[in-house]
Design a protein around this motif. Structure first.
Motif, mmCIF file in Angstrom:
data_model
loop_
_atom_site.group_PDB
_atom_site.id
_atom_site.type_symbol
_atom_site.label_atom_id
_atom_site.label_comp_id
_atom_site.label_asym_id
_atom_site.label_seq_id
_atom_site.Cartn_x
_atom_site.Cartn_y
_atom_site.Cartn_z
ATOM 1 N N ILE A 34 43.732 38.677 52.884
ATOM 2 C CA ILE A 34 45.042 39.326 52.977
ATOM 3 C C ILE A 34 45.091 40.217 54.213
ATOM 4 C CG2 ILE A 34 46.537 41.075 51.910
ATOM 5 C CD1 ILE A 34 45.796 39.863 49.190
ATOM 6 N N VAL A 35 44.011 40.962 54.455
ATOM 7 C CA VAL A 35 43.942 41.827 55.636
ATOM 8 C C VAL A 35 43.966 40.992 56.920
ATOM 9 C CG1 VAL A 35 42.505 43.473 56.902
ATOM 10 C CG2 VAL A 35 42.738 43.673 54.419
ATOM 11 N N VAL A 36 43.153 39.918 56.948
ATOM 12 C CA VAL A 36 43.079 39.074 58.152
ATOM 13 C C VAL A 36 44.414 38.379 58.414
ATOM 14 C CG1 VAL A 36 41.947 37.077 59.206
ATOM 15 C CG2 VAL A 36 40.598 38.703 57.884
ATOM 16 N N PHE A 37 45.021 37.821 57.378
ATOM 17 C CA PHE A 37 46.292 37.115 57.557
ATOM 18 C C PHE A 37 47.409 38.075 57.975
ATOM 19 C CE2 PHE A 37 44.958 33.590 54.352
ATOM 20 C CZ PHE A 37 44.135 33.043 55.330
ATOM 21 N N THR A 38 47.341 39.316 57.493
ATOM 22 C CA THR A 38 48.323 40.315 57.922
ATOM 23 C C THR A 38 48.174 40.582 59.419
ATOM 24 O OG1 THR A 38 48.319 41.377 55.734
ATOM 25 C CG2 THR A 38 49.154 42.667 57.585
ATOM 26 N N ALA A 39 46.921 40.709 59.877
ATOM 27 C CA ALA A 39 46.659 40.942 61.301
ATOM 28 C C ALA A 39 47.100 39.750 62.150
ATOM 29 C CB ALA A 39 45.183 41.229 61.520
ATOM 30 N N LYS A 40 47.055 38.545 61.580
ATOM 31 C CA LYS A 40 47.469 37.345 62.308
ATOM 32 C C LYS A 40 48.985 37.166 62.291
ATOM 33 C CE LYS A 40 45.406 33.422 61.690
ATOM 34 N NZ LYS A 40 45.197 33.044 63.102
ATOM 35 N N SER A 41 49.686 38.113 61.678
ATOM 36 C CA SER A 41 51.155 38.096 61.610
ATOM 37 C C SER A 41 51.703 36.899 60.841
ATOM 38 C CB SER A 41 51.768 38.129 63.023
ATOM 39 O OG SER A 41 51.383 39.314 63.699
ATOM 40 N N ILE A 42 50.918 36.419 59.858
ATOM 41 C CA ILE A 42 51.439 35.399 58.950
ATOM 42 C C ILE A 42 52.490 36.054 58.062
ATOM 43 C CG2 ILE A 42 50.840 33.891 57.003
ATOM 44 C CD1 ILE A 42 48.151 33.425 58.320
ATOM 45 N N SER A 43 53.524 35.332 57.720
ATOM 46 C CA SER A 43 54.635 35.880 56.950
ATOM 47 C C SER A 43 54.155 36.585 55.680
ATOM 48 C CB SER A 43 55.611 34.768 56.561
ATOM 49 O OG SER A 43 56.571 35.247 55.636
ATOM 50 N N PRO A 44 54.620 37.832 55.436
ATOM 51 C CA PRO A 44 54.247 38.549 54.214
ATOM 52 C C PRO A 44 54.625 37.807 52.943
ATOM 53 C CG PRO A 44 55.318 40.031 55.785
ATOM 54 C CD PRO A 44 55.495 38.633 56.308
ATOM 55 N N GLU A 45 55.601 36.922 53.036
ATOM 56 C CA GLU A 45 56.060 36.191 51.861
ATOM 57 C C GLU A 45 55.023 35.179 51.374
ATOM 58 O OE1 GLU A 45 59.862 34.456 52.495
ATOM 59 O OE2 GLU A 45 60.728 36.284 53.355
ATOM 60 N N ILE A 46 54.148 34.710 52.292
ATOM 61 C CA ILE A 46 53.204 33.657 51.896
ATOM 62 C C ILE A 46 51.740 34.026 52.110
ATOM 63 C CG2 ILE A 46 54.883 31.826 52.343
ATOM 64 C CD1 ILE A 46 53.230 31.251 54.938
ATOM 65 N N LEU A 47 51.446 35.120 52.816
ATOM 66 C CA LEU A 47 50.042 35.382 53.173
ATOM 67 C C LEU A 47 49.165 35.631 51.955
ATOM 68 C CD1 LEU A 47 49.135 38.692 53.144
ATOM 69 C CD2 LEU A 47 50.767 38.724 55.033
ATOM 70 N N THR A 48 49.699 36.278 50.924
ATOM 71 C CA THR A 48 48.906 36.510 49.709
ATOM 72 C C THR A 48 48.652 35.197 48.981
ATOM 73 O OG1 THR A 48 49.922 38.699 49.492
ATOM 74 C CG2 THR A 48 48.727 37.843 47.584
ATOM 75 N N HIS A 49 49.658 34.339 48.927
ATOM 76 C CA HIS A 49 49.482 33.020 48.309
ATOM 77 C C HIS A 49 48.434 32.207 49.066
ATOM 78 C CE1 HIS A 49 53.494 34.434 47.136
ATOM 79 N NE2 HIS A 49 53.359 33.698 46.043
ATOM 80 N N MET A 50 48.438 32.311 50.395
ATOM 81 C CA MET A 50 47.445 31.591 51.200
ATOM 82 C C MET A 50 46.043 32.141 50.973
ATOM 83 S SD MET A 50 49.353 30.951 54.843
ATOM 84 C CE MET A 50 47.849 30.249 55.494
ATOM 85 N N ALA A 51 45.934 33.460 50.807
ATOM 86 C CA ALA A 51 44.627 34.054 50.541
ATOM 87 C C ALA A 51 44.067 33.560 49.210
ATOM 88 C CB ALA A 51 44.741 35.580 50.535
ATOM 89 N N VAL A 52 44.918 33.493 48.189
ATOM 90 C CA VAL A 52 44.477 33.039 46.867
ATOM 91 C C VAL A 52 44.140 31.548 46.890
ATOM 92 C CG1 VAL A 52 45.170 32.725 44.457
ATOM 93 C CG2 VAL A 52 45.777 34.834 45.662
ATOM 94 N N GLY A 53 45.016 30.740 47.476
ATOM 95 C CA GLY A 53 44.776 29.299 47.532
ATOM 96 C C GLY A 53 43.528 28.951 48.318
ATOM 97 N N THR A 54 43.316 29.631 49.447
ATOM 98 C CA THR A 54 42.125 29.379 50.260
ATOM 99 C C THR A 54 40.871 29.819 49.527
ATOM 100 O OG1 THR A 54 43.445 29.713 52.269
ATOM 101 C CG2 THR A 54 41.045 29.802 52.501
ATOM 102 N N SER A 55 40.948 30.939 48.828
ATOM 103 C CA SER A 55 39.808 31.412 48.035
ATOM 104 C C SER A 55 39.405 30.382 46.988
ATOM 105 C CB SER A 55 40.159 32.737 47.358
ATOM 106 O OG SER A 55 39.130 33.134 46.456
ATOM 107 N N LEU A 56 40.384 29.827 46.280
ATOM 108 C CA LEU A 56 40.084 28.812 45.254
ATOM 109 C C LEU A 56 39.444 27.575 45.890
ATOM 110 C CD1 LEU A 56 43.343 29.126 43.132
ATOM 111 C CD2 LEU A 56 41.025 29.636 42.340
ATOM 112 N N ALA A 57 39.909 27.190 47.072
ATOM 113 C CA ALA A 57 39.328 26.029 47.749
ATOM 114 C C ALA A 57 37.860 26.275 48.102
ATOM 115 C CB ALA A 57 40.128 25.696 49.007
ATOM 116 N N THR A 58 37.530 27.490 48.537
ATOM 117 C CA THR A 58 36.129 27.790 48.868
ATOM 118 C C THR A 58 35.260 27.776 47.626
ATOM 119 O OG1 THR A 58 36.374 30.211 48.665
ATOM 120 C CG2 THR A 58 36.848 29.227 50.808
ATOM 121 N N ILE A 59 35.829 28.181 46.486
ATOM 122 C CA ILE A 59 35.058 28.220 45.240
ATOM 123 C C ILE A 59 34.655 26.814 44.803
ATOM 124 C CG2 ILE A 59 35.174 28.826 42.775
ATOM 125 C CD1 ILE A 59 36.948 31.206 43.600
#
Length: 276
Positions: A34-59
């Motif tokens: 979430i911190v990294v995606f915020t710094a990359k200026s990814i839209s606040p509307e989707i950055l948390t969803h991307m953090a969760v989805g990417t985390s599940l993929a790594t698991i």
């Protein structure tokens, strides 16, 4: 190049903490992304969803090695696993749908509350360290186990975790021996991650705000950087865990989770104010 290095560091931190504290790296990966995606200026509307989805993929990747290790020791209760898996798969898929319905700020707020709840549980567990905790009930019938799997899968997918912080306490209260509860929980983390990651990929597939190299809410550069280092550093964390005080470790991690949780709650305090 700098961003790739950050993802490698996130994977190293998540792997080390997972090995040290015996919890899934998702509790670290999601806030870090979430911190990294915020710094990359990814839209606040989707950055948390991307953090969760990417985390599940790594698991999905990290849990495979964990399951293999537990299986070699004969610690996985596969009968329990297969009774819970249908519910886990359905619940994890619905968890992705539920998360997609939630605005990013609400999702961050829920993650913050969840982090603090886990922190409190870990702190209390550290205070009880050394005492044997007896289960509070007998193993439920298969339909109830499937239902429990559904609830665990649903919540785990929303928070981007493998479910160990939910599955282990549940199985322990059902009088499952702790070693088998941990091993079976690790096995349950694989269907949670697979169904959850697929759900997040599907839910975000047509979102026009996604950055390049994304499949729905899964961001592949972050996925690759994290999985490269997390498994290796998990072994380092596990070795360190045997040299340090278990009580101290639990308390330190509980404090870290509280800081993470309070940060997310503070950032989205306006949502809480709006409710009152």
């Amino acid at each position: 190049m700098e961003t790739l290095l950050i993802y490698l560091l996130v994977g190293a931190a998540a792997g080390t903490i997972a090995g040290l504290f015996g919890v899934g790296g998702g509790l670290i990966v999601v806030p870090a992304l979430i911190v990294v995606f915020t710094a990359k200026s990814i839209s606040p509307e989707i950055l948390t969803h991307m953090a969760v989805g990417t985390s599940l993929a790594t698991i999905v990747i990290t849990s495979i090695s964990s399951v293999r290790a537990h299986h070699k020791k004969g610690a996985v209760d596969w009968r329990l696993f297969w009774m819970m898996t249908p519910g886990i798969l359905l619940g994890s898929w619905l968890g992705g749908i539920t998360a997609d319905w939630l605005p990013g700020a609400w999702l961050q707020l829920l993650i913050g509350i969840f982090a603090i709840a886990i922190a409190i549980r870990m702190w209390l567990s550290g205070l009880r360290h050394g005492r044997v905790e007896e289960g509070a009930g007998d193993l439920p019938a298969a339909p109830l186990l499937t239902t429990a799997g559904g609830v665990i899968g649903w919540a785990s997918a929303i928070f981007g975790i493998g479910g160990g912080s939910l599955t282990v306490p549940f199985l322990s209260r059902c009088r499952v021996q702790m070693q088998r509860a941990v091993a079976t929980s690790a096995a349950c983390g694989l269907p949670i991650a697979i169904a959850g990651a697929l759900s997040f990929a599907v839910q975000g597939w047509d979102n026009t705000q996604l950055p390049d190299w994304s499949s729905g809410y899964i961001y592949w550069p972050a996925f690759l950087g994290i999985v490269v280092t997390s498994t290796f550093f998990a072994r380092i964390g596990a070795n360190l865990a045997h040299r340090l005080s278990a009580k101290l470790l639990k308390h330190c991690f509980a404090i870290l989770l509280c800081v993470i949780g309070l940060r997310f709650i503070w950032q989205n305090l306006n949502l809480i104010r709006a409710l009152f």
